[in-house]
Design a protein around this motif. Structure first.
Motif, PDB file in Angstrom:
ATOM      1  N   THR A 112      46.184  97.289 125.814  1.00 15.67           N
ATOM      2  CA  THR A 112      46.765  96.006 125.203  1.00 15.67           C
ATOM      3  C   THR A 112      45.978  94.894 124.434  1.00 15.67           C
ATOM      4  OG1 THR A 112      48.240  96.058 127.277  1.00 15.67           O
ATOM      5  CG2 THR A 112      47.915  93.849 126.106  1.00 15.67           C
ATOM      6  N   LEU A 113      44.680  94.819 124.938  1.00 19.62           N
ATOM      7  CA  LEU A 113      43.515  93.839 124.222  1.00 19.62           C
ATOM      8  C   LEU A 113      43.522  94.452 122.726  1.00 19.62           C
ATOM      9  CD1 LEU A 113      41.085  93.307 127.013  1.00 19.62           C
ATOM     10  CD2 LEU A 113      42.900  91.674 125.876  1.00 19.62           C
ATOM     11  N   CYS A 114      43.365  95.947 122.676  1.00 18.64           N
ATOM     12  CA  CYS A 114      43.117  96.575 121.229  1.00 18.64           C
ATOM     13  C   CYS A 114      44.323  96.269 120.425  1.00 18.64           C
ATOM     14  CB  CYS A 114      43.011  97.887 121.558  1.00 18.64           C
ATOM     15  SG  CYS A 114      41.252  98.148 122.211  1.00 18.64           S
ATOM     16  N   SER A 115      45.530  96.255 121.058  1.00 19.11           N
ATOM     17  CA  SER A 115      46.528  96.209 120.153  1.00 19.11           C
ATOM     18  C   SER A 115      46.729  94.722 119.657  1.00 19.11           C
ATOM     19  CB  SER A 115      47.854  96.542 120.687  1.00 19.11           C
ATOM     20  OG  SER A 115      49.080  96.290 120.259  1.00 19.11           O
ATOM     21  N   GLU A 116      46.486  93.946 120.664  1.00 22.78           N
ATOM     22  CA  GLU A 116      46.495  92.516 120.144  1.00 22.78           C
ATOM     23  C   GLU A 116      45.481  91.926 119.033  1.00 22.78           C
ATOM     24  OE1 GLU A 116      47.977  89.594 120.791  1.00 22.78           O
ATOM     25  OE2 GLU A 116      49.436  90.445 122.302  1.00 22.78           O
ATOM     26  N   TYR A 117      44.312  92.527 119.261  1.00 24.23           N
ATOM     27  CA  TYR A 117      43.177  92.539 118.028  1.00 24.23           C
ATOM     28  C   TYR A 117      43.673  93.135 116.748  1.00 24.23           C
ATOM     29  CZ  TYR A 117      38.722  92.082 116.226  1.00 24.23           C
ATOM     30  OH  TYR A 117      37.553  91.666 115.343  1.00 24.23           O
ATOM     31  N   SER A 118      44.563  94.341 116.749  1.00 23.56           N
ATOM     32  CA  SER A 118      44.971  94.948 115.669  1.00 23.56           C
ATOM     33  C   SER A 118      45.921  93.861 115.045  1.00 23.56           C
ATOM     34  CB  SER A 118      45.635  96.037 115.976  1.00 23.56           C
ATOM     35  OG  SER A 118      44.667  97.065 116.270  1.00 23.56           O
ATOM     36  N   LEU A 119      46.889  93.301 115.979  1.00 28.62           N
ATOM     37  CA  LEU A 119      48.031  92.302 115.201  1.00 28.62           C
ATOM     38  C   LEU A 119      47.142  91.214 114.686  1.00 28.62           C
ATOM     39  CD1 LEU A 119      51.033  91.391 115.459  1.00 28.62           C
ATOM     40  CD2 LEU A 119      50.305  90.121 117.419  1.00 28.62           C
ATOM     41  N   VAL A 120      46.158  90.702 115.182  1.00 30.10           N
ATOM     42  CA  VAL A 120      45.337  89.168 114.636  1.00 30.10           C
ATOM     43  C   VAL A 120      44.762  89.976 113.534  1.00 30.10           C
ATOM     44  CG1 VAL A 120      43.374  87.831 114.950  1.00 30.10           C
ATOM     45  CG2 VAL A 120      44.939  88.251 116.753  1.00 30.10           C
ATOM     46  N   SER A 121      44.229  91.243 113.300  1.00 32.21           N
ATOM     47  CA  SER A 121      43.498  91.569 112.170  1.00 32.21           C
ATOM     48  C   SER A 121      44.629  91.837 111.034  1.00 32.21           C
ATOM     49  CB  SER A 121      42.977  93.248 112.792  1.00 32.21           C
ATOM     50  OG  SER A 121      42.529  93.665 111.300  1.00 32.21           O
ATOM     51  N   GLY A 122      45.792  92.108 111.448  1.00 30.87           N
ATOM     52  CA  GLY A 122      46.957  92.241 110.155  1.00 30.87           C
ATOM     53  C   GLY A 122      47.052  90.938 109.819  1.00 30.87           C
ATOM     54  N   TRP A 123      47.158  89.937 110.269  1.00 30.85           N
ATOM     55  CA  TRP A 123      47.500  88.471 110.138  1.00 30.85           C
ATOM     56  C   TRP A 123      46.318  88.005 109.323  1.00 30.85           C
ATOM     57  CZ3 TRP A 123      48.893  86.156 115.470  1.00 30.85           C
ATOM     58  CH2 TRP A 123      50.364  86.734 115.794  1.00 30.85           C
ATOM     59  N   VAL A 124      45.056  88.271 109.531  1.00 35.96           N
ATOM     60  CA  VAL A 124      43.897  87.986 108.748  1.00 35.96           C
ATOM     61  C   VAL A 124      44.157  88.875 107.402  1.00 35.96           C
ATOM     62  CG1 VAL A 124      41.536  88.162 108.228  1.00 35.96           C
ATOM     63  CG2 VAL A 124      42.463  87.553 110.665  1.00 35.96           C
ATOM     64  N   THR A 125      44.414  90.185 107.515  1.00 32.67           N
ATOM     65  CA  THR A 125      44.691  90.840 105.993  1.00 32.67           C
ATOM     66  C   THR A 125      45.496  90.213 105.095  1.00 32.67           C
ATOM     67  OG1 THR A 125      43.954  92.911 107.171  1.00 32.67           O
ATOM     68  CG2 THR A 125      44.913  93.162 105.331  1.00 32.67           C
ATOM     69  N   VAL A 126      46.629  89.894 105.755  1.00 29.99           N
ATOM     70  CA  VAL A 126      47.802  89.342 105.029  1.00 29.99           C
ATOM     71  C   VAL A 126      47.486  87.706 104.630  1.00 29.99           C
ATOM     72  CG1 VAL A 126      49.303  90.930 105.444  1.00 29.99           C
ATOM     73  CG2 VAL A 126      49.487  89.114 106.668  1.00 29.99           C
ATOM     74  N   GLU A 127      46.504  87.189 105.255  1.00 25.67           N
ATOM     75  CA  GLU A 127      45.891  85.714 105.074  1.00 25.67           C
ATOM     76  C   GLU A 127      47.424  85.031 105.657  1.00 25.67           C
ATOM     77  OE1 GLU A 127      44.727  85.053 101.208  1.00 25.67           O
ATOM     78  OE2 GLU A 127      43.075  86.315 101.258  1.00 25.67           O
ATOM     79  N   ASP A 128      47.808  85.328 106.652  1.00 22.32           N
ATOM     80  CA  ASP A 128      48.751  84.506 107.507  1.00 22.32           C
ATOM     81  C   ASP A 128      48.084  83.286 108.359  1.00 22.32           C
ATOM     82  OD1 ASP A 128      51.085  83.411 108.647  1.00 22.32           O
ATOM     83  OD2 ASP A 128      51.984  85.196 109.268  1.00 22.32           O
ATOM     84  N   TRP A 129      47.649  82.494 107.816  1.00 22.15           N
ATOM     85  CA  TRP A 129      46.694  81.380 108.384  1.00 22.15           C
ATOM     86  C   TRP A 129      47.694  80.565 109.478  1.00 22.15           C
ATOM     87  CZ3 TRP A 129      42.951  83.864 107.757  1.00 22.15           C
ATOM     88  CH2 TRP A 129      42.449  84.341 106.664  1.00 22.15           C
ATOM     89  N   SER A 130      48.944  80.478 109.182  1.00 23.07           N
ATOM     90  CA  SER A 130      49.907  79.578 110.106  1.00 23.07           C
ATOM     91  C   SER A 130      50.021  80.399 111.373  1.00 23.07           C
ATOM     92  CB  SER A 130      50.848  79.393 109.422  1.00 23.07           C
ATOM     93  OG  SER A 130      51.836  80.223 109.120  1.00 23.07           O
ATOM     94  N   ALA A 131      50.071  81.696 111.355  1.00 24.72           N
ATOM     95  CA  ALA A 131      50.229  82.501 112.511  1.00 24.72           C
ATOM     96  C   ALA A 131      49.100  82.643 113.274  1.00 24.72           C
ATOM     97  CB  ALA A 131      50.837  83.970 111.940  1.00 24.72           C
ATOM     98  N   LEU A 132      47.709  82.431 112.573  1.00 27.21           N
ATOM     99  CA  LEU A 132      46.701  82.446 113.418  1.00 27.21           C
ATOM    100  C   LEU A 132      46.394  81.204 113.992  1.00 27.21           C
ATOM    101  CD1 LEU A 132      44.597  84.298 110.699  1.00 27.21           C
ATOM    102  CD2 LEU A 132      45.024  85.220 112.736  1.00 27.21           C
ATOM    103  N   MET A 133      46.704  80.110 113.223  1.00 28.05           N
ATOM    104  CA  MET A 133      46.382  78.895 113.991  1.00 28.05           C
ATOM    105  C   MET A 133      47.503  78.547 115.125  1.00 28.05           C
ATOM    106  SD  MET A 133      45.562  76.300 110.800  1.00 28.05           S
ATOM    107  CE  MET A 133      46.990  76.623 109.488  1.00 28.05           C
ATOM    108  N   ASP A 134      48.638  79.001 114.763  1.00 24.89           N
ATOM    109  CA  ASP A 134      49.688  78.815 116.028  1.00 24.89           C
ATOM    110  C   ASP A 134      49.629  79.885 117.420  1.00 24.89           C
ATOM    111  OD1 ASP A 134      52.096  77.712 117.057  1.00 24.89           O
ATOM    112  OD2 ASP A 134      53.316  79.523 116.234  1.00 24.89           O
ATOM    113  N   VAL A 135      49.128  80.890 116.980  1.00 23.35           N
ATOM    114  CA  VAL A 135      49.145  81.875 118.285  1.00 23.35           C
ATOM    115  C   VAL A 135      47.812  81.970 118.784  1.00 23.35           C
ATOM    116  CG1 VAL A 135      49.622  84.248 118.804  1.00 23.35           C
ATOM    117  CG2 VAL A 135      51.293  82.985 117.003  1.00 23.35           C
ATOM    118  N   VAL A 136      46.931  82.018 118.199  1.00 23.54           N
ATOM    119  CA  VAL A 136      45.363  82.597 118.742  1.00 23.54           C
ATOM    120  C   VAL A 136      45.167  81.837 119.616  1.00 23.54           C
ATOM    121  CG1 VAL A 136      43.138  83.304 117.948  1.00 23.54           C
ATOM    122  CG2 VAL A 136      45.024  84.178 116.622  1.00 23.54           C
ATOM    123  N   PRO A 137      44.997  80.421 119.322  1.00 29.47           N
ATOM    124  CA  PRO A 137      44.189  79.575 120.416  1.00 29.47           C
ATOM    125  C   PRO A 137      45.200  79.920 121.948  1.00 29.47           C
ATOM    126  CG  PRO A 137      44.577  78.264 118.829  1.00 29.47           C
ATOM    127  CD  PRO A 137      45.384  79.576 118.504  1.00 29.47           C
TER     128      PRO A 137
END
Length: 94
Positions: free
Chosen positions: A40-65
């Motif tokens: 589960t943790l690895c899958s979450e990390y992959s999800l965040v990595s995908g957001w970084v790759t496509v530069e979806d900063w709003s998703a990162l700022m909204d979800v990651v904290p």
């Protein structure tokens, strides 16, 4: 995918605790619970990595904290619940 892994981890942890309570061998369920927690943790990390790759900063700022706090909490709870039968067994042998 992380939802599927998380649900499997929760179910395996419940089975682990149930098998300990009824006196059956619980170690396989414990290993499955901890393994799916890690997946589960690895899958979450992959999800965040995908957001970084496509530069979806709003998703990162909204979800990651919030996700960070939830993942820390749920991982610690998973570890404690899955090793509880071993700790109880050790306490009972003393």
């Amino acid at each position: 995918m992380w939802i599927i892994f998380g649900v499997i981890a929760i179910v395996a942890t419940i089975i682990n605790l149930y098998m300990y309570k009824v006196g059956k061998d619980y170690k396989l369920a414990m290993a499955i619970g901890l393994s799916f927690t890690a997946l589960t943790l690895c899958s979450e990390y992959s999800l965040v990595s995908g957001w970084v790759t496509v530069e979806d900063w709003s998703a990162l700022m909204d979800v990651v904290p919030g996700m960070e706090r939830a993942l820390w909490f749920l991982t610690i709870v998973s570890i404690l619940l899955n090793i509880a039968p071993i700790l109880l067994e050790l306490k009972g042998k003393k």
